[in-house]
Write a protein that holds these residues in place. Structure first.
Motif, PDB file in Angstrom:
ATOM      1  N   HIS A  23       0.853  -1.186   0.000  1.00 21.07           N
ATOM      2  CA  HIS A  23       0.000   0.000   0.000  1.00 21.07           C
ATOM      3  C   HIS A  23       0.892   1.240   0.000  1.00 21.07           C
TER       4      HIS A  23
ATOM      5  N   ASP B  63      -3.111   4.374  -1.501  1.00 24.09           N
ATOM      6  CA  ASP B  63      -3.161   3.764  -2.833  1.00 24.09           C
ATOM      7  C   ASP B  63      -3.759   4.707  -3.872  1.00 24.09           C
TER       8      ASP B  63
ATOM      9  N   GLY C 182       0.410   2.908 -10.340  1.00 22.35           N
ATOM     10  CA  GLY C 182       0.387   2.393  -8.978  1.00 22.35           C
ATOM     11  C   GLY C 182       1.705   1.833  -8.498  1.00 22.35           C
TER      12      GLY C 182
END
Length: 257
Positions: free
Chosen positions: A112, A134, A204
């Motif tokens: 995360h 996130d 991400g």
């Protein structure tokens, strides 16, 4: 037609991310500590960013703490027993003027990204605070008191900053993996997508923060911990190195995987 190497590297920074080290704390013996980072003073602004992969759920883990002998922190960051990120900011008098909780869970078994920034140089109604998990704004302001600028007590009377545990008696030790730990007393508007992507790419993954972390704000941060396990306390920021207590291990995964 071939693509220049420089262009490929730029593309990776913008989309794919940067390959990073990740280290594991055992939750029993391991933590980092040092005196107050060099050059740090109390102030209204702050920015923190790190990658976290906790070992267990429903356990309180301390991430950053500079608790005082009076029993209250200037800054305290934890993954609490409700699996939420909690950030407490207090002044030298011990007034908990700001508490940020995440509305999203940070659960074990996955990486995360946590990013938060604040500027508290205004009345409580107009202070600016961000907390992203996130890549999503998950801020819940639980406490926000005071009618004037809040100067966070970054410099404490015990002269101690601790990563992965609370200060003496070093309780709530963190168990799990950490990567790319950055803190600096500067404000960055994380609601601007391009600013958040200086820390976490649109894909991400960890962004390239630069060798000394200066790619984030344009200035070297006070704390930037990114090294291999045996040298994770070597600070690439300007605030001085941390001492490792225990023996950190190489994490089996990385947020850049």
């Amino acid at each position: 037609m071939s693509i220049p190497k420089k262009a490929l590297l730029l593309c990776r920074r913008m989309v794919g991310g940067s390959s990073v080290n990740a280290v594991e704390f055992d939750g029993t013996n391991d933590y980092l500590s040092r005196v107050t980072p060099s050059g740090l003073s109390d102030g209204t602004d702050g920015l923190i960013s790190f990658w976290l992969n906790p070992a267990a759920d429903a356990v309180k883990y301390s991430i950053l703490d500079n608790d005082r002998s009076q029993g209250f922190p200037g800054i305290q960051v934890q993954r609490n027993s409700s699996n939420k990120i909690r950030i407490d900011l207090t002044n030298d008098a011990g007034d908990m003027a700001v508490r940020l909780d995440s509305t999203a869970d940070v659960l074990a078994g996955a990486w995360h990204h946590i990013a938060a920034s604040w500027t508290l140089n205004a009345t409580s109604a107009s202070r600016v605070m961000h907390l992203y998990v996130d890549g999503v704004d998950v801020k819940s302001v639980v406490a926000n008191s005071g009618s004037s600028a809040l100067s966070v007590g970054y410099v404490n009377d015990t002269n101690s900053w601790v990563v992965a545990a609370q200060t003496s008696p070093f309780s709530a030790k963190y168990a799990g993996c950490v990567a790319e730990f950055l803190f600096t007393p500067s404000y960055l508007n994380l609601s601007v997508g391009a600013n958040l992507e200086k820390l976490r790419t649109a894909a991400g993954k960890p962004a390239d923060l630069g060798a000394d972390g200066s790619a984030v704000t344009g200035a070297q941060p006070l704390i930037y911990l990114k090294g291999v396990a045996a040298a994770f306390g070597a600070n690439s920021g300007s605030g001085g190195d941390f001492t490792i207590t225990g023996t950190l291990a190489v994490c089996g995964t990385s947020p850049s995987d």
